[in-house]
Design a protein around this motif. Structure first.
Motif, PDB file in Angstrom:
ATOM      1  N   MET A   1       0.801  -1.187   0.000  1.00  0.00           N
ATOM      2  CA  MET A   1       0.000   0.000   0.000  1.00  0.00           C
ATOM      3  C   MET A   1       0.848   1.256   0.000  1.00  0.00           C
ATOM      4  N   ALA A   2       1.924   1.213   0.695  1.00  0.00           N
ATOM      5  CA  ALA A   2       2.747   2.416   0.779  1.00  0.00           C
ATOM      6  C   ALA A   2       3.437   2.661  -0.558  1.00  0.00           C
ATOM      7  N   GLY A   3       3.448   3.899  -0.975  1.00  0.00           N
ATOM      8  CA  GLY A   3       4.147   4.271  -2.190  1.00  0.00           C
ATOM      9  C   GLY A   3       3.305   4.240  -3.443  1.00  0.00           C
ATOM     10  N   LEU A   4       2.077   3.763  -3.367  1.00  0.00           N
ATOM     11  CA  LEU A   4       1.224   3.739  -4.545  1.00  0.00           C
ATOM     12  C   LEU A   4       0.503   5.071  -4.689  1.00  0.00           C
ATOM     13  N   ASP A   5       0.279   5.461  -5.917  1.00  0.00           N
ATOM     14  CA  ASP A   5      -0.443   6.706  -6.190  1.00  0.00           C
ATOM     15  C   ASP A   5      -1.919   6.382  -6.391  1.00  0.00           C
ATOM     16  N   HIS A   6      -2.680   6.412  -5.314  1.00  0.00           N
ATOM     17  CA  HIS A   6      -4.088   6.071  -5.390  1.00  0.00           C
ATOM     18  C   HIS A   6      -4.930   7.217  -5.929  1.00  0.00           C
ATOM     19  N   TYR A   7      -4.387   8.410  -5.971  1.00  0.00           N
ATOM     20  CA  TYR A   7      -5.174   9.556  -6.399  1.00  0.00           C
ATOM     21  C   TYR A   7      -5.250   9.680  -7.910  1.00  0.00           C
ATOM     22  N   LYS A   8      -4.462   8.929  -8.641  1.00  0.00           N
ATOM     23  CA  LYS A   8      -4.483   9.002 -10.097  1.00  0.00           C
ATOM     24  C   LYS A   8      -5.554   8.075 -10.641  1.00  0.00           C
ATOM     25  N   MET A   9      -6.333   8.609 -11.578  1.00  0.00           N
ATOM     26  CA  MET A   9      -7.387   7.819 -12.216  1.00  0.00           C
ATOM     27  C   MET A   9      -7.234   7.905 -13.724  1.00  0.00           C
ATOM     28  N   ALA A  10      -7.619   6.857 -14.392  1.00  0.00           N
ATOM     29  CA  ALA A  10      -7.617   6.878 -15.849  1.00  0.00           C
ATOM     30  C   ALA A  10      -8.802   7.723 -16.317  1.00  0.00           C
ATOM     31  N   MET A  11      -8.554   8.594 -17.264  1.00  0.00           N
ATOM     32  CA  MET A  11      -9.607   9.452 -17.779  1.00  0.00           C
ATOM     33  C   MET A  11     -10.460   8.677 -18.780  1.00  0.00           C
ATOM     34  N   ASP A  12     -11.743   8.766 -18.614  1.00  0.00           N
ATOM     35  CA  ASP A  12     -12.674   8.130 -19.530  1.00  0.00           C
ATOM     36  C   ASP A  12     -12.758   8.986 -20.793  1.00  0.00           C
ATOM     37  N   PRO A  13     -12.480   8.422 -21.962  1.00  0.00           N
ATOM     38  CA  PRO A  13     -12.494   9.225 -23.195  1.00  0.00           C
ATOM     39  C   PRO A  13     -13.853   9.874 -23.478  1.00  0.00           C
ATOM     40  N   ALA A  14     -14.930   9.216 -23.126  1.00  0.00           N
ATOM     41  CA  ALA A  14     -16.250   9.797 -23.369  1.00  0.00           C
ATOM     42  C   ALA A  14     -16.471  11.020 -22.491  1.00  0.00           C
ATOM     43  N   LEU A  15     -16.004  10.970 -21.240  1.00  0.00           N
ATOM     44  CA  LEU A  15     -16.144  12.121 -20.357  1.00  0.00           C
ATOM     45  C   LEU A  15     -15.250  13.278 -20.781  1.00  0.00           C
ATOM     46  N   VAL A  16     -14.075  12.967 -21.292  1.00  0.00           N
ATOM     47  CA  VAL A  16     -13.187  14.016 -21.793  1.00  0.00           C
ATOM     48  C   VAL A  16     -13.817  14.697 -23.003  1.00  0.00           C
ATOM     49  N   LYS A  17     -14.394  13.899 -23.903  1.00  0.00           N
ATOM     50  CA  LYS A  17     -15.053  14.455 -25.088  1.00  0.00           C
ATOM     51  C   LYS A  17     -16.253  15.315 -24.695  1.00  0.00           C
ATOM     52  N   LEU A  18     -17.039  14.859 -23.720  1.00  0.00           N
ATOM     53  CA  LEU A  18     -18.182  15.629 -23.246  1.00  0.00           C
ATOM     54  C   LEU A  18     -17.730  16.943 -22.613  1.00  0.00           C
ATOM     55  N   GLY A  19     -16.663  16.898 -21.827  1.00  0.00           N
ATOM     56  CA  GLY A  19     -16.149  18.123 -21.217  1.00  0.00           C
ATOM     57  C   GLY A  19     -15.669  19.120 -22.249  1.00  0.00           C
ATOM     58  N   ASN A  20     -14.971  18.647 -23.255  1.00  0.00           N
ATOM     59  CA  ASN A  20     -14.512  19.542 -24.326  1.00  0.00           C
ATOM     60  C   ASN A  20     -15.671  20.110 -25.123  1.00  0.00           C
ATOM     61  N   MET A  21     -16.706  19.295 -25.341  1.00  0.00           N
ATOM     62  CA  MET A  21     -17.863  19.767 -26.094  1.00  0.00           C
ATOM     63  C   MET A  21     -18.596  20.867 -25.333  1.00  0.00           C
ATOM     64  N   THR A  22     -18.798  20.674 -24.022  1.00  0.00           N
ATOM     65  CA  THR A  22     -19.516  21.683 -23.256  1.00  0.00           C
ATOM     66  C   THR A  22     -18.688  22.942 -23.073  1.00  0.00           C
ATOM     67  N   THR A  23     -17.382  22.813 -23.005  1.00  0.00           N
ATOM     68  CA  THR A  23     -16.514  23.982 -22.862  1.00  0.00           C
ATOM     69  C   THR A  23     -16.511  24.826 -24.138  1.00  0.00           C
ATOM     70  N   ASN A  24     -16.526  24.193 -25.283  1.00  0.00           N
ATOM     71  CA  ASN A  24     -16.418  24.901 -26.559  1.00  0.00           C
ATOM     72  C   ASN A  24     -17.745  25.028 -27.294  1.00  0.00           C
ATOM     73  N   ARG A  25     -18.854  24.867 -26.597  1.00  0.00           N
ATOM     74  CA  ARG A  25     -20.161  24.892 -27.255  1.00  0.00           C
ATOM     75  C   ARG A  25     -20.441  26.240 -27.914  1.00  0.00           C
ATOM     76  N   TYR A  26     -20.035  27.320 -27.277  1.00  0.00           N
ATOM     77  CA  TYR A  26     -20.332  28.651 -27.824  1.00  0.00           C
ATOM     78  C   TYR A  26     -19.643  28.894 -29.160  1.00  0.00           C
ATOM     79  N   LYS A  27     -18.567  28.195 -29.424  1.00  0.00           N
ATOM     80  CA  LYS A  27     -17.844  28.390 -30.680  1.00  0.00           C
ATOM     81  C   LYS A  27     -18.595  27.826 -31.882  1.00  0.00           C
ATOM     82  N   TYR A  28     -19.418  26.822 -31.636  1.00  0.00           N
ATOM     83  CA  TYR A  28     -20.068  26.124 -32.734  1.00  0.00           C
ATOM     84  C   TYR A  28     -21.578  26.353 -32.771  1.00  0.00           C
ATOM     85  N   PHE A  29     -22.097  27.235 -31.910  1.00  0.00           N
ATOM     86  CA  PHE A  29     -23.538  27.476 -31.879  1.00  0.00           C
ATOM     87  C   PHE A  29     -23.964  28.302 -33.074  1.00  0.00           C
ATOM     88  N   ARG A  30     -25.103  27.926 -33.656  1.00  0.00           N
ATOM     89  CA  ARG A  30     -25.682  28.682 -34.759  1.00  0.00           C
ATOM     90  C   ARG A  30     -27.170  28.845 -34.507  1.00  0.00           C
TER      91      ARG A  30
END
Length: 75
Positions: A1-30
């Motif tokens: 247990m000692a020495g392991l980095d438990h705080y690191k998580m693998a990023m879910d690609p779908a959540l990353v894509k959703l975050g980028n979409m919501t952040t940049n939504r104003y750029k593509y709104f028509r």
């Protein structure tokens, strides 16, 4: 247990894509017929209906200090 980095998580690609979409939504709104209609409904029509109902029922009902057998309707 000692020495392991438990705080690191693998990023879910779908959540990353959703975050980028919501952040940049104003750029593509028509403005299209659909977005204009939805905006009109939620910005004008729905508040107008709620305001009209509130105006018609203003002072009509009195729920304070009622006892058993008293009527709720004031007018």
């Amino acid at each position: 247990m000692a020495g392991l980095d438990h705080y690191k998580m693998a990023m879910d690609p779908a959540l990353v894509k959703l975050g980028n979409m919501t952040t940049n939504r104003y750029k593509y709104f028509r403005w299209t017929k659909r977005t204009a209609g939805v905006t009109l409904i939620y910005a004008v029509i729905v508040p107008g209906i709620i305001g009209t109902l509130a105006y018609w029922n203003d002072g009509l009902w009195d729920f304070r200090a009622k006892r058993k057998g008293d009527i709720i309707r004031e007018r």
